[in-house]
Design a protein around this motif. Sequence first.
Motif: not given
Length: 521
Positions: A29-51
């Motif tokens: 549950i913690v991975n689904w609602v918190w850890i994984r989203p933060l990892q995905v967000e870091k990856s996306l921002r590193a590739q130039g995406f914003n939100g």
Amino acid sequence: MDVVNLNQFCIIFPCYVMMILTILWIWRIVNWVWIRPLQVEKSLRAQGFNGNPYRLLHGDSRDMAAMIRDAQSRPIHLSQRNILPRVLPLHHHIIANYGKASFIWIGPEARVLIMDPLLIQEILNKNNVFKKPTPNPLAKYLVCGLSGYEDLKWAKHRKIINPAFYLEKLKNMVGDMSTSCSAMAKKWEDLFEGRMVIEIDVQPYLWELSCEIISKTAFGSRNEEGKKILKLQGEQAELTRQVLQSVYVPGWRYVPTRRNRRLKEINSQVCTLLRSIINQRQKAIELGHVKGDDLLGILLKSNEKEIEEDESNCGMSIDEVIEECKTFYFSGQESTSNLLSWTMFLLSVNKEWQDRAREEVFRVFGNDPLHFDGLNRLKTLTMIIYEVLRLYPPGVIFNRIIYEDTKLGHMTLPAGVHLLLPIILLHYDRELWGDDAHDFKPERFSQGIAKATNNQLAYFPFSWGPRTCIGNNFSLLEVKVTLATILRRFSFQLSASYTHAPAYVVTLQPQFGVQLMLTRL
């Protein structure tokens, strides 16, 4: 081990197991609602995406629901040609603030907006990599046939359904379509009662017309059942929209909320009606009482042939046939009736194009019956329909998902990310269409779609590639027959009582109808 130790073990061991399972469950549950989203967000921002930064559990879902409620509470002025802030308010807001390379959060899921035609072409071409996401279990009640399948199951169903939409089959449907259109036009003529001009809301008439046509051509004139099914599906579509705007928690479909119960009730009623139609049709075909040359009959024959040719292939089950019929009804009726409504709206405020289309119809047909070859020669009307589909596409956004880290262009996107292909945002993009992108200009299609788009995938109202909508030619044929019938009998202009309020509820539709002033020719 003595008896005392054995008893202690029997008590302690299940407790340890329960504790370990609880810890694993909490971790997931913690991975689904918190850890994984933060990892995905870091990856996306590193590739130039914003939100927007990820917000626990809800992400941007609450903002989206609030923006939609606010947008749909306020109509827009006719002079405001850009309808995007009302139709997709959150997506429009995100791009305005963060640019085209951006993402949004629907719960803990990141959804990346893809606005590059080359990347969109790659995504739609590789349907084995970029797949349709597994529908929310509550949303699957609306339609879950061919459009929701993948891989071998999709290929099998597509093969079985294809014969129903062959060109020679569509040619045979022009007569039935024309008869239904003439009956609707007669209803309008009866409303005049000696008056020169009448005011009507054409939307409910066009809704009923599409219902009758899909009932005739797909199911053999079972119009009353068709009306019941489509009325139920209309309610289901609104409930589905509400479902898709909220975060789905696993297992929530089993909670007996009022909405969940109603979704299941509607699904049960629709399936019962369709099962009755299918069973009666199968018996009638077996007894030789009907030719079985409508969409359902062709589908049943094609399914039977598929089973005969390959004994290891079980074809489609009755439940799968029902799901395909649900898709026929909803997609065929909803998309076409809305396309007709928006076309009449745009022709009413662009009178010169209405006059040009009418002159062309009379030049090709005069007062003779409509026929398939003549409909294919209606170049001006085709240009108009293409432009309406650009400005008011029935579906405004497509969604794809990747299940493993995937390279797209120069990027590598993390597994689980959704890719949003916002059709309507591309259709309104000035960089792709020029400064007049928001204007109604059918002449941009005078030399075809490829020329209008500079050979870019900037226009795909019926999707593109292997998963192009199987019923697009059926829909375009119905629209041409309807418009040709109307143009020969009436001229029309927008009524002062019309309220401009495009709204996205599964499809793009006029929220308060389309009120027109009709003059009989």
